[in-house]
Design an enzyme around this catalytic site. Sequence first.
Site, mmCIF file in Angstrom:
data_model
loop_
_atom_site.group_PDB
_atom_site.id
_atom_site.type_symbol
_atom_site.label_atom_id
_atom_site.label_comp_id
_atom_site.label_asym_id
_atom_site.label_seq_id
_atom_site.Cartn_x
_atom_site.Cartn_y
_atom_site.Cartn_z
ATOM 1 N N ASP A 304 -30.482 45.255 -48.941
ATOM 2 C CA ASP A 304 -31.759 44.712 -49.837
ATOM 3 C C ASP A 304 -31.444 45.466 -51.191
ATOM 4 O O ASP A 304 -31.288 46.732 -51.192
ATOM 5 C CB ASP A 304 -33.171 45.319 -49.316
ATOM 6 N N ASN A 312 -36.083 41.831 -62.397
ATOM 7 C CA ASN A 312 -36.379 40.657 -62.508
ATOM 8 C C ASN A 312 -37.542 40.684 -63.570
ATOM 9 O O ASN A 312 -37.483 39.961 -64.895
ATOM 10 C CB ASN A 312 -37.479 39.937 -61.410
ATOM 11 N N ASP A 321 -30.326 36.776 -61.181
ATOM 12 C CA ASP A 321 -29.726 35.848 -60.671
ATOM 13 C C ASP A 321 -28.300 36.699 -60.611
ATOM 14 O O ASP A 321 -27.482 36.573 -59.572
ATOM 15 C CB ASP A 321 -29.767 34.493 -61.075
ATOM 16 N N GLU A 347 -33.957 38.877 -52.432
ATOM 17 C CA GLU A 347 -32.876 39.799 -52.345
ATOM 18 C C GLU A 347 -32.376 40.395 -51.343
ATOM 19 O O GLU A 347 -31.693 41.378 -50.920
ATOM 20 C CB GLU A 347 -33.275 40.846 -53.385
#
Lengths: 437, 130
Positions: A304, A312, A321, A347
């Site tokens: 993770d 973000n 991304d 993620e």
Amino acid sequence: MSAPVEEEYEALLQFMYMAPIGLVQTLADGEITMVNPLCAQLLMPLSPDGQLSNLFVALEAVMPDLRQRVQDFPDGHGTVCDALQVPIASGHAGRRQSQVLSLTLLKLDAERLMAVISDVTQSVRRDRELRQSQAWINTLAIGLTDYALVSLDPRGCIQDWNPSIERITGFSAEQVSGRSLSMFYPGDAISEQRVLDRLHEADRTGWSLDEGWCMRADGSRYWGSCLIAPLHDRDECSTQDEHAYSLIIRDVSDRREAAEALLKAVSCDHLTGLYNRRAFFEAAELEMQRWARFPRPMSLVMIDADHFKRINDQYGHAAGDAVLRHLAAGMSATFRAMDVLARLGGEEFVVLLPDTTLEGAEAVARRFCQLIAGQSVEVGDQAIRYTVSAGIATMDEDVANIDALMQRADEALYAAKAGGRNRVERWQPESHPAIAR
Amino acid sequence: MNTEQTVAFSEARMLEFLESASDEDLDRLDFGVIGIDAGTNVKRYNRFESAAAGLSKDRVIGYALFTVVAPCMNNFMVAQRFEDAQEQGSALDDTIDYVLTLRMRPVKVKLRLLAAPDRALRYVLVQRQT
């Protein structure tokens, strides 16, 4: 004359009771207003709260983004998803089965949704087998390329020399005699155990077919289609020692792009190119079957990205991304070709490592963790640094299925997060009850 | 109302009662009773269950429970329990929370699943939860 309304109503009711497909109507927030028995039969084992009051809640574990999909659906009415295949596991612990549900969701209007749910496990399996046979028939029909014919002993080692081997692979008689068929593959693509698995699959189904990178004697690679077929009679009670197989290798490099593109479209996550959730469960199921037949080390790593939401929020979704793509590329570079790499969603990533002990998986996961921590992702003029946490679990007889193994790795991942992130943790049996630390 | 005829859903000696009860006895109960034979065909179906499901007895008696009457129970939570008990020749008396789709509405119920190796009929009892 028509039957009384009550009688017709009863017949209609029974028609709905018996319908061999799941039907459910909900309000916009997923609250179930009408549902037929087959739908309840399929959903009840999934329902986390033992209730059937909300469709989104019932499917939460297998389709966490369903509510979002409905919210994001732009039109006033229409098909939100059409025959979407959702892999699930159901049954008692100890003998769980993998199933595939098909979900079609219609938005009727602003207030109402209607879903059709059915169990498509069998047809998905049949489709897969059909795809394989078609792939092979296609190769025969359109391939003008030469093929190598090799006979194998019960352990997958080459028995007889045949000049076609040299034409296709470049290996000479002395080089191949008595060696395992794994010599035709790049170093990390197939293990000795996998060779035996493929022979066993050929015994069971009449053949074993795969397509992928192969390697010539000079080290150059080509895209090969490899079929293993038993030469012994399947029904004959011959012992394992008497088994013999033929291996046919075709160089289908000219079809590689088409084959890869098709495989990608069906199996890969569009952002990262790793396996998607569905392809992962398909591949993992096969590995679990192999394990059940012949237990051997097998481990799983859950990965993770740390503080991904912060990335973000701070740099924007495009940067997010780019980070996910970077993470996936790092995984591809670190893990082996025979490992199953997938993005589960968001993620969250997973790697299934066949023939790998807990220690082995831990070592490679640590390497990956350090690799990521030591690099940065260039997005525009920004250099973003990030870290990952990983949790590791390994197969043993207490692990009933892939879900249970993932659950253990998830707990270890949780411990890695709780321990400060940017680290790898193993699943600890004693810490199991104390998950709510 | 004849109170000694009223048997509670959780009655300990339920199988004995059901075996000896007449259809009228079953119809007086305030919970649903479905009796199935070894082939899972419905042999007994009381008034409470008939009213709740909206199906009259003649649409149900003689038909397969898990196909025609209650497909929603055909999973590991219900049908599997009966199969396991049958296979192992053991008694079954489990009460589980479940959701039935009575007239297509999700209804929370308690199901009591009863079977014993020496009894011809096996039973699903259905009590609505409020």
